[in-house]
Design an enzyme around this catalytic site. Sequence first.
Site, PDB file in Angstrom:
ATOM      1  N   LYS A 142      -0.018   4.248   0.199  1.00  0.00           N
ATOM      2  CA  LYS A 142      -0.061   5.301   0.378  1.00  0.00           C
ATOM      3  C   LYS A 142      -0.135   6.725  -0.917  1.00  0.00           C
ATOM      4  O   LYS A 142      -0.510   6.168  -1.351  1.00  0.00           O
ATOM      5  CB  LYS A 142       0.083   5.554   1.831  1.00  0.00           C
ATOM      6  CG  LYS A 142      -0.096   3.964   2.518  1.00  0.00           C
ATOM      7  CD  LYS A 142      -0.132   5.011   3.823  1.00  0.00           C
ATOM      8  CE  LYS A 142       0.350   3.369   4.817  1.00  0.00           C
ATOM      9  NZ  LYS A 142       0.217   3.768   6.316  1.00  0.00           N
ATOM     10  N   HIS A 195      -9.372   1.468   5.356  1.00  0.00           N
ATOM     11  CA  HIS A 195      -7.990   1.593   5.907  1.00  0.00           C
ATOM     12  C   HIS A 195      -8.214   2.649   6.982  1.00  0.00           C
ATOM     13  O   HIS A 195      -8.835   3.159   6.113  1.00  0.00           O
ATOM     14  CB  HIS A 195      -6.967   2.423   5.041  1.00  0.00           C
ATOM     15  CG  HIS A 195      -5.625   1.871   5.179  1.00  0.00           C
ATOM     16  ND1 HIS A 195      -5.329   2.708   6.536  1.00  0.00           N
ATOM     17  CD2 HIS A 195      -4.598   1.041   5.142  1.00  0.00           C
ATOM     18  CE1 HIS A 195      -4.049   2.536   6.544  1.00  0.00           C
ATOM     19  NE2 HIS A 195      -3.412   1.226   6.039  1.00  0.00           N
ATOM     20  N   GLU A 252      -4.907  -4.762  10.690  1.00  0.00           N
ATOM     21  CA  GLU A 252      -4.356  -3.784  11.132  1.00  0.00           C
ATOM     22  C   GLU A 252      -4.514  -2.849  12.369  1.00  0.00           C
ATOM     23  O   GLU A 252      -4.895  -2.205  12.539  1.00  0.00           O
ATOM     24  CB  GLU A 252      -4.262  -2.663   9.953  1.00  0.00           C
ATOM     25  CG  GLU A 252      -3.783  -3.784   8.293  1.00  0.00           C
ATOM     26  CD  GLU A 252      -3.096  -2.297   7.929  1.00  0.00           C
ATOM     27  OE1 GLU A 252      -2.376  -2.516   6.900  1.00  0.00           O
ATOM     28  OE2 GLU A 252      -3.878  -1.309   7.640  1.00  0.00           O
ATOM     29  N   ASN A 303       0.810  -0.835  -0.625  1.00  0.00           N
ATOM     30  CA  ASN A 303       0.120  -0.002  -0.213  1.00  0.00           C
ATOM     31  C   ASN A 303       1.104   1.485  -0.228  1.00  0.00           C
ATOM     32  O   ASN A 303       1.282   2.277   0.780  1.00  0.00           O
ATOM     33  CB  ASN A 303      -0.921   0.492   1.246  1.00  0.00           C
ATOM     34  CG  ASN A 303      -1.452   1.146   1.336  1.00  0.00           C
ATOM     35  OD1 ASN A 303      -1.264   2.174   0.511  1.00  0.00           O
ATOM     36  ND2 ASN A 303      -2.471   1.393   2.660  1.00  0.00           N
ATOM     37  N   GLU A 350      -6.389   4.408   8.395  1.00  0.00           N
ATOM     38  CA  GLU A 350      -5.801   6.077   7.760  1.00  0.00           C
ATOM     39  C   GLU A 350      -7.415   6.868   6.930  1.00  0.00           C
ATOM     40  O   GLU A 350      -7.703   8.135   7.199  1.00  0.00           O
ATOM     41  CB  GLU A 350      -4.838   6.507   6.723  1.00  0.00           C
ATOM     42  CG  GLU A 350      -3.506   6.063   7.759  1.00  0.00           C
ATOM     43  CD  GLU A 350      -2.531   5.572   6.579  1.00  0.00           C
ATOM     44  OE1 GLU A 350      -2.432   5.554   5.767  1.00  0.00           O
ATOM     45  OE2 GLU A 350      -1.354   5.130   7.546  1.00  0.00           O
ATOM     46  N   SER A 354       3.324  -2.470  10.356  1.00  0.00           N
ATOM     47  CA  SER A 354       4.966  -2.501  10.642  1.00  0.00           C
ATOM     48  C   SER A 354       5.546  -3.940  10.096  1.00  0.00           C
ATOM     49  O   SER A 354       6.515  -4.084  10.711  1.00  0.00           O
ATOM     50  CB  SER A 354       5.818  -1.854  11.722  1.00  0.00           C
ATOM     51  OG  SER A 354       5.660  -0.781  12.439  1.00  0.00           O
ATOM     52  N   GLY A 357       2.547   2.397  10.390  1.00  0.00           N
ATOM     53  CA  GLY A 357       3.263   3.430  10.318  1.00  0.00           C
ATOM     54  C   GLY A 357       4.729   3.587  11.623  1.00  0.00           C
ATOM     55  O   GLY A 357       4.692   4.696  11.244  1.00  0.00           O
ATOM     56  N   GLY A 383       4.938   1.267   4.211  1.00  0.00           N
ATOM     57  CA  GLY A 383       6.572   1.716   4.106  1.00  0.00           C
ATOM     58  C   GLY A 383       7.088   1.211   3.463  1.00  0.00           C
ATOM     59  O   GLY A 383       7.870   1.252   2.282  1.00  0.00           O
TER      60      GLY A 383
HETATM   61  C1  PEP Z   1      -0.660  -0.251   6.454  1.00  0.00           C
HETATM   62  O1  PEP Z   1      -0.437   1.686   5.718  1.00  0.00           O
HETATM   63  O2  PEP Z   1      -1.319  -0.519   5.109  1.00  0.00           O
HETATM   64  C2  PEP Z   1       0.987  -0.373   6.908  1.00  0.00           C
HETATM   65  C3  PEP Z   1       0.691  -1.631   7.135  1.00  0.00           C
HETATM   66  O3  PEP Z   1       1.318   0.316   6.777  1.00  0.00           O
HETATM   67  P1  PEP Z   1       3.017   0.138   7.514  1.00  0.00           P
HETATM   68  O4  PEP Z   1       3.858  -1.182   7.057  1.00  0.00           O
HETATM   69  O5  PEP Z   1       3.934   1.553   7.342  1.00  0.00           O
HETATM   70  O6  PEP Z   1       2.917  -0.042   9.205  1.00  0.00           O
END
Ligand code: PEP
Length: 255
Positions: free
Chosen positions: A13, A97, A169, A11, A99, A215, A175, A237
């Site tokens: 973003k 998601h 998640e 993803n 966010e 993460s 993040g 990320g």
């Molecule tokens: C995400 O945004 O779905 C995610 C898991 O981000 P990160 O891997 O950066 O924590």
Amino acid sequence: MSPRRPFIVGNWKMNKTVTESVALVRELRGLVSMVRHVDIAVAPTSVALQAVAKALEGSNVSVAGQNCHAAASGAFTGEVSAPMLKDAGASWVILGHSERRQFNGETDAGVNKKVGAVLEAGLLPIVCVGETLEEREGGRTLEVVARQVKGALDGVKAEVGASLVLAYEPVWAIGTGKTATSRQAQDVHAHLRALLTGLWGAEVAAKVRLQYGGSVKADNAAELLAQPDIDGALVGGASLRAADFAAIVKAKPAG
Ligand code: PEP
């Protein structure tokens, strides 16, 4: 051996210009071209999606949207619909998601409408659920994800259930560099599978792929992906560098 094919999704973003997006997948497709046992997708911004899909033609990497509107078209300035994502080359759409829940006021009912729109367009949803730190510390994790799953999948028939993907998640792990332990993640995944059994029966629930997100990196992916109910990862990320993402894809051994 698990009946489910591992599925790793990046993803991106709101990152990468169109030019940068195309460069990233040109590098990625070469790095993962020999991977046969894992399904792979990337979710670029909607402005880059068509160019990315074109750059991935003939590869083993598919494309996902990061969100869509529940309507197919209309007076919704700034929005993108599921049929538009499909026409641009997407096969999947990430929905709900955290966010979007946090910054765009997405609700379970809204996610549910979008799930319907995505299926109607001939795409498949990757539905995200997960608790905040406060909810986890208050002992409410399972209750929160149950509400999110039931809300998002309300009315979805068992016949289509097996092809959907759910991503667990934990919001506190996205993040932040904090990953759920493999035990914490597996416990919630097992709970999700039990919920799906209640919704659609054991046979369908055993086919649904459950991703972990939060993460995920090359050095923690193997342990997470070794858990019996973790069938893949939604990667933020670490999906922005081809080598890092390819290493996560390769963290799941074949067979
Ligand atoms: C995400 O945004 O779905 C995610 C898991 O981000 P990160 O891997 O950066 O924590």
